[in-house]
Design a protein around this motif. Structure first.
Motif, mmCIF file in Angstrom:
data_model
loop_
_atom_site.group_PDB
_atom_site.id
_atom_site.type_symbol
_atom_site.label_atom_id
_atom_site.label_comp_id
_atom_site.label_asym_id
_atom_site.label_seq_id
_atom_site.Cartn_x
_atom_site.Cartn_y
_atom_site.Cartn_z
ATOM 1 N N PRO A 1 0.834 -1.208 0.000
ATOM 2 C CA PRO A 1 0.000 0.000 0.000
ATOM 3 C C PRO A 1 0.868 1.258 0.000
ATOM 4 N N GLY A 2 0.427 2.277 -0.711
ATOM 5 C CA GLY A 2 1.090 3.579 -0.623
ATOM 6 C C GLY A 2 2.022 3.912 -1.759
ATOM 7 N N TRP A 3 2.493 2.924 -2.526
ATOM 8 C CA TRP A 3 3.341 3.257 -3.675
ATOM 9 C C TRP A 3 3.166 2.192 -4.751
ATOM 10 N N TRP A 4 3.691 2.502 -5.936
ATOM 11 C CA TRP A 4 3.531 1.618 -7.094
ATOM 12 C C TRP A 4 4.774 0.754 -7.266
ATOM 13 N N ALA A 5 4.583 -0.551 -7.222
ATOM 14 C CA ALA A 5 5.664 -1.487 -7.517
ATOM 15 C C ALA A 5 5.714 -1.722 -9.026
ATOM 16 N N LYS A 6 6.908 -2.028 -9.529
ATOM 17 C CA LYS A 6 7.092 -2.232 -10.970
ATOM 18 C C LYS A 6 7.802 -3.558 -11.211
ATOM 19 N N GLY A 7 7.431 -4.190 -12.305
ATOM 20 C CA GLY A 7 8.043 -5.458 -12.664
ATOM 21 C C GLY A 7 7.521 -5.938 -14.005
ATOM 22 N N VAL A 8 7.902 -7.147 -14.364
ATOM 23 C CA VAL A 8 7.473 -7.705 -15.655
ATOM 24 C C VAL A 8 6.834 -9.070 -15.444
ATOM 25 N N PHE A 9 6.007 -9.439 -16.408
ATOM 26 C CA PHE A 9 5.502 -10.806 -16.536
ATOM 27 C C PHE A 9 5.902 -11.292 -17.918
ATOM 28 N N VAL A 10 6.333 -12.555 -17.991
ATOM 29 C CA VAL A 10 6.833 -13.102 -19.255
ATOM 30 C C VAL A 10 5.917 -14.233 -19.715
ATOM 31 N N PHE A 11 5.475 -14.148 -20.962
ATOM 32 C CA PHE A 11 4.617 -15.175 -21.569
ATOM 33 C C PHE A 11 5.302 -15.714 -22.825
ATOM 34 N N GLU A 12 5.146 -16.987 -23.051
ATOM 35 C CA GLU A 12 5.664 -17.640 -24.256
ATOM 36 C C GLU A 12 4.469 -18.177 -25.035
ATOM 37 N N VAL A 13 4.190 -17.544 -26.195
ATOM 38 C CA VAL A 13 2.948 -17.866 -26.913
ATOM 39 C C VAL A 13 3.218 -17.908 -28.414
ATOM 40 N N PRO A 14 2.322 -18.536 -29.167
ATOM 41 C CA PRO A 14 2.420 -18.469 -30.630
ATOM 42 C C PRO A 14 2.117 -17.049 -31.114
ATOM 43 N N VAL A 15 2.695 -16.664 -32.210
ATOM 44 C CA VAL A 15 2.470 -15.327 -32.756
ATOM 45 C C VAL A 15 0.997 -15.108 -33.081
ATOM 46 N N LYS A 16 0.311 -16.143 -33.509
ATOM 47 C CA LYS A 16 -1.096 -16.001 -33.894
ATOM 48 C C LYS A 16 -2.005 -15.666 -32.697
ATOM 49 N N ALA A 17 -1.477 -15.830 -31.469
ATOM 50 C CA ALA A 17 -2.285 -15.557 -30.276
ATOM 51 C C ALA A 17 -2.220 -14.098 -29.842
ATOM 52 N N LEU A 18 -1.432 -13.250 -30.529
ATOM 53 C CA LEU A 18 -1.186 -11.892 -30.040
ATOM 54 C C LEU A 18 -2.297 -10.903 -30.382
ATOM 55 N N ALA A 19 -2.905 -11.020 -31.537
ATOM 56 C CA ALA A 19 -3.901 -10.046 -31.971
ATOM 57 C C ALA A 19 -5.110 -10.063 -31.030
ATOM 58 N N GLY A 20 -5.393 -8.896 -30.434
ATOM 59 C CA GLY A 20 -6.542 -8.786 -29.534
ATOM 60 C C GLY A 20 -6.332 -9.400 -28.164
ATOM 61 N N ALA A 21 -5.115 -9.830 -27.851
ATOM 62 C CA ALA A 21 -4.867 -10.500 -26.569
ATOM 63 C C ALA A 21 -4.816 -9.491 -25.434
ATOM 64 N N ARG A 22 -4.960 -9.986 -24.224
ATOM 65 C CA ARG A 22 -4.886 -9.155 -23.017
ATOM 66 C C ARG A 22 -4.185 -9.937 -21.914
ATOM 67 N N ALA A 23 -3.455 -9.216 -21.080
ATOM 68 C CA ALA A 23 -2.789 -9.834 -19.932
ATOM 69 C C ALA A 23 -3.741 -9.802 -18.740
ATOM 70 N N THR A 24 -3.893 -10.929 -18.066
ATOM 71 C CA THR A 24 -4.763 -11.013 -16.892
ATOM 72 C C THR A 24 -3.911 -11.271 -15.652
ATOM 73 N N LEU A 25 -4.183 -10.531 -14.590
ATOM 74 C CA LEU A 25 -3.420 -10.642 -13.343
ATOM 75 C C LEU A 25 -4.374 -10.842 -12.183
ATOM 76 N N SER A 26 -3.973 -11.705 -11.247
ATOM 77 C CA SER A 26 -4.793 -11.952 -10.066
ATOM 78 C C SER A 26 -3.920 -12.463 -8.936
ATOM 79 N N ALA A 27 -4.475 -12.441 -7.739
ATOM 80 C CA ALA A 27 -3.786 -12.975 -6.569
ATOM 81 C C ALA A 27 -4.116 -14.457 -6.404
ATOM 82 N N GLN A 28 -3.257 -15.144 -5.713
ATOM 83 C CA GLN A 28 -3.487 -16.558 -5.429
ATOM 84 C C GLN A 28 -4.630 -16.705 -4.437
#
Length: 281
Positions: free
Chosen positions: A205-232
């Protein structure tokens, strides 16, 4: 010649009719009144106009109230029937029941949930990933690479740079994926250790953390795709016994990559040969 009646000695002479002392039925000497005797064969007196009018009004009022109650009951029955029909047509399937509570945002915008907020800052592409483990040399104060591992792919690596914050409690965004418009889901690659990504960082709480997420996907999956994030999920053993059964209320963000077919071609053409990730040992 007129003869007056002879009055016996000691008797009072009756007064003449019409005189001031005339005898009356209720006067002195009149016989006592007895109880009133009704003739049972005489007809009942007809009700007066007031009584008849009151009865008609009472009957009219009662009929009106009964009619209003009947109309009210009919309207309630129709409303219940309509609600039951609606609910029957709106029954959720299992996929809908298992769906998260998702907030959406475009590239560069913030998607907020009750437990965290996230923003997709940048999307990059690479043909290989190099993971470097580092430490600071105590003598020189310089950063040194102690181990390096390079990963290649026959598809494409998508590196999503994300910022996130939490309103009240620390949280880890350990569940990340790439979802296509056809609802095909690709989990973040397990070839990259989480300590190199934002999945290994606590969002405070109180500040913005920064980082990356890495995905390995076929090129055909990129158009219109979205990254989804959630907690465990924090349901413990129940998630082991009933997988996904208790995940319905987990907050999730869906961050649009902003890629159409034309953008995909140019992005893949400009993909880096090597994308470096660093993490301390």
């Amino acid at each position: 010649m007129t003869h007056s009646p002879t009055v016996p000695p000691g008797a009072q002479e009756p007064a003449a009719h019409g005189a001031s002392g005339a005898w009356r039925p209720d006067g002195p000497g009149a016989p006592a009144a007895g109880p009133e005797v009704l003739d049972r064969h005489s007809p009942e007196p007809a009700p007066g106009p007031d009584a008849t009018g009151a009865g008609d009004a009472s009957r009219t009022g009662g009929s009106g109230r009964r009619m209003l109650r009947a109309i009210g009951n009919a309207i309630m029955a129709l409303a219940i029937l309509a609600l039951a029909t609606y609910l029957d047509t709106e029954v959720l399937n299992q996929d809908e029941l298992d769906a998260h509570l998702t907030s959406h945002a475009r590239l560069g915008e913030v998607a907020a949930t009750g437990r965290f907020s996230a923003r997709l800052d940048r999307v990059e592409f690479a043909r290989s990933i190099e993971m470097r483990t580092t430490r600071v040399n105590a003598a020189t104060g310089q950063e040194e690479v102690t181990r390096s591992t390079r990963l290649g792919t026959e598809h494409i690596f998508v590196i999503a740079s994300v910022s996130a914050t939490a309103p009240k409690e620390p949280i880890q965004l350990t569940v990340a994926g790439l979802e296509t418009p056809e609802e095909v889901f690709y989990a973040q690659t397990d070839r990259v250790d989480k300590r190199f990504t934002m999945a290994g960082v606590y969002v405070q709480p109180g500040w913005w953390a920064k980082g990356v997420f890495v995905f390995e996907v076929p090129v055909k999956a990129l158009a219109g795709a979205r990254a989804t994030l959630s907690a465990q999920s924090t349901n413990g053993i129940y998630d082991t016994i009933y997988p996904q059964r208790y995940d319905q209320l987990l907050p999730e963000v869906a961050l649009d990559l902003g890629l159409e077919e034309a953008e995909v071609k140019s992005a893949v053409a400009g993909a880096k040969n090597v994308y470096e990730l660093k993490a301390p040992e």
